[in-house]
Design a protein around this motif. Structure first.
Motif, PDB file in Angstrom:
ATOM      1  N   UNK A   1       0.718  -1.252  -0.128  1.00 26.63           N
ATOM      2  CA  UNK A   1       0.129   0.020  -0.130  1.00 26.63           C
ATOM      3  C   UNK A   1       1.011   1.188  -0.033  1.00 26.63           C
ATOM      4  N   UNK A   2       0.597   2.153  -0.738  1.00 25.39           N
ATOM      5  CA  UNK A   2       1.134   3.402  -0.932  1.00 25.39           C
ATOM      6  C   UNK A   2       0.429   4.750  -0.791  1.00 25.39           C
ATOM      7  N   UNK A   3       1.019   5.800  -0.172  1.00 28.39           N
ATOM      8  CA  UNK A   3       0.586   6.968   0.120  1.00 28.39           C
ATOM      9  C   UNK A   3       1.786   8.051  -0.163  1.00 28.39           C
ATOM     10  N   UNK A   4       1.177   9.044  -0.789  1.00 32.63           N
ATOM     11  CA  UNK A   4       2.324  10.449  -0.735  1.00 32.63           C
ATOM     12  C   UNK A   4       1.894  11.288   0.094  1.00 32.63           C
ATOM     13  N   UNK A   5       2.754  11.858   0.789  1.00 38.98           N
ATOM     14  CA  UNK A   5       2.417  12.783   1.908  1.00 38.98           C
ATOM     15  C   UNK A   5       3.341  13.940   1.953  1.00 38.98           C
ATOM     16  N   UNK A   6       3.148  15.293   1.900  1.00 42.30           N
ATOM     17  CA  UNK A   6       3.931  16.179   1.638  1.00 42.30           C
ATOM     18  C   UNK A   6       5.166  15.944   0.851  1.00 42.30           C
ATOM     19  N   UNK A   7       5.044  15.160  -0.371  1.00 44.93           N
ATOM     20  CA  UNK A   7       5.747  14.870  -1.345  1.00 44.93           C
ATOM     21  C   UNK A   7       6.729  13.600  -0.919  1.00 44.93           C
ATOM     22  N   UNK A   8       6.475  12.828   0.118  1.00 41.02           N
ATOM     23  CA  UNK A   8       7.119  11.655   0.479  1.00 41.02           C
ATOM     24  C   UNK A   8       6.304  10.590   0.401  1.00 41.02           C
TER      25      UNK A   8
ATOM     26  N   UNK B   1      -2.470  17.660   9.242  1.00 40.90           N
ATOM     27  CA  UNK B   1      -1.093  18.220   8.786  1.00 40.90           C
ATOM     28  C   UNK B   1      -0.495  19.300   9.532  1.00 40.90           C
ATOM     29  N   UNK B   2      -1.289  20.084   9.810  1.00 42.54           N
ATOM     30  CA  UNK B   2      -1.013  21.140  10.657  1.00 42.54           C
ATOM     31  C   UNK B   2      -0.709  20.952  12.093  1.00 42.54           C
ATOM     32  N   UNK B   3      -1.572  19.961  12.542  1.00 42.82           N
ATOM     33  CA  UNK B   3      -1.516  19.509  14.178  1.00 42.82           C
ATOM     34  C   UNK B   3      -0.507  18.819  14.252  1.00 42.82           C
ATOM     35  N   UNK B   4       0.131  17.844  13.375  1.00 42.07           N
ATOM     36  CA  UNK B   4       1.113  16.750  13.820  1.00 42.07           C
ATOM     37  C   UNK B   4       2.649  17.707  13.430  1.00 42.07           C
ATOM     38  N   UNK B   5       2.638  18.620  12.435  1.00 44.10           N
ATOM     39  CA  UNK B   5       3.881  19.053  11.956  1.00 44.10           C
ATOM     40  C   UNK B   5       4.556  19.590  13.205  1.00 44.10           C
TER      41      UNK B   5
ATOM     42  N   UNK C   1       5.854  15.804   9.120  1.00 47.51           N
ATOM     43  CA  UNK C   1       6.493  16.524   9.875  1.00 47.51           C
ATOM     44  C   UNK C   1       6.523  16.322  11.441  1.00 47.51           C
ATOM     45  N   UNK C   2       5.901  15.376  11.765  1.00 47.36           N
ATOM     46  CA  UNK C   2       5.398  14.726  13.218  1.00 47.36           C
ATOM     47  C   UNK C   2       6.897  14.066  13.599  1.00 47.36           C
ATOM     48  N   UNK C   3       6.995  14.221  14.862  1.00 46.62           N
ATOM     49  CA  UNK C   3       8.087  13.403  15.435  1.00 46.62           C
ATOM     50  C   UNK C   3       7.367  12.028  16.063  1.00 46.62           C
ATOM     51  N   UNK C   4       7.631  11.115  15.344  1.00 47.11           N
ATOM     52  CA  UNK C   4       6.578   9.962  15.627  1.00 47.11           C
ATOM     53  C   UNK C   4       7.244   8.743  16.380  1.00 47.11           C
ATOM     54  N   UNK C   5       6.348   8.430  17.450  1.00 51.04           N
ATOM     55  CA  UNK C   5       6.914   7.144  18.058  1.00 51.04           C
ATOM     56  C   UNK C   5       5.774   5.932  17.912  1.00 51.04           C
ATOM     57  N   UNK C   6       6.036   4.752  17.190  1.00 57.08           N
ATOM     58  CA  UNK C   6       5.014   3.835  16.823  1.00 57.08           C
ATOM     59  C   UNK C   6       5.359   2.538  17.636  1.00 57.08           C
ATOM     60  N   UNK C   7       4.287   2.018  18.296  1.00 57.10           N
ATOM     61  CA  UNK C   7       4.601   1.017  19.254  1.00 57.10           C
ATOM     62  C   UNK C   7       3.601  -0.245  18.859  1.00 57.10           C
ATOM     63  N   UNK C   8       3.929  -1.407  19.209  1.00 57.21           N
ATOM     64  CA  UNK C   8       3.141  -2.610  18.935  1.00 57.21           C
ATOM     65  C   UNK C   8       3.691  -3.660  20.063  1.00 57.21           C
ATOM     66  N   UNK C   9       3.127  -4.717  19.984  1.00 55.21           N
ATOM     67  CA  UNK C   9       3.694  -5.821  20.864  1.00 55.21           C
ATOM     68  C   UNK C   9       4.801  -6.356  20.007  1.00 55.21           C
ATOM     69  N   UNK C  10       5.856  -7.057  20.745  1.00 57.37           N
ATOM     70  CA  UNK C  10       7.043  -7.272  20.356  1.00 57.37           C
ATOM     71  C   UNK C  10       7.013  -8.145  18.917  1.00 57.37           C
TER      72      UNK C  10
END
Length: 133
Positions: free
Chosen positions: A7-14, A68-72, A94-103
């Motif tokens: 699955x693909x998505x383009x966000x802010x040119x990325x 987008x404005x909220x997370x940047x 532009x967010x500083x993201x920490x992603x978590x899940x079970x190991x």
């Protein structure tokens, strides 16, 4: 990999891309079934929920993207990140993201998707997780 869809998505040119499970082609055997931290809830980690897609679509908007404005520039915590699509999209916005899940799900789904995006130069942050998130 077998029974997986990109699955693909383009966000802010990325460009953000993740592998997710194809439930229509699934043989019903979860590769993490015998892991100590396996739960029925964790078995969904290789899917992308409709709510996540709705938020990714808001992040993709060129104009009037309040999300987008909220997370940047802000810290974003994603609990139960699964494939990482939403967290990677937030990072691309532009967010500083920490992603978590079970190991076991982090090792099976999240970490490989994050590493693939970093290797592809998708504008996502460096993978610094321990795999124990």
């Amino acid at each position: 990999p077998r029974h997986m869809i990109t699955e693909r998505a383009t966000v802010c040119g990325h460009q953000v891309a993740v592998l997710r499970r194809d439930p229509d082609a699934d043989d019903g055997v979860d590769p993490c079934f015998f892991e100590a931290d396996f739960t029925v809830a964790a078995s969904t980690a290789r899917l992308i929920w409709e709510g996540s897609w709705a938020l990714v679509e808001l992040l993709r908007r060129e104009r009037d993207s309040w999300l987008r404005e909220l997370v940047r520039g802000r810290r974003v915590l994603e609990l139960g990140a699964g494939t990482g699509m939403l967290g990677l999209a937030a990072a691309a916005a532009g967010g500083h993201v920490l992603m978590t899940d079970v190991a076991s799900m982090t090792e099976e789904s999240l970490a490989p998707n994050v590493r693939a995006n970093v290797a592809a130069g998708g504008g996502c942050p460096s993978w610094t997780g321990s795999g124990n998130a």
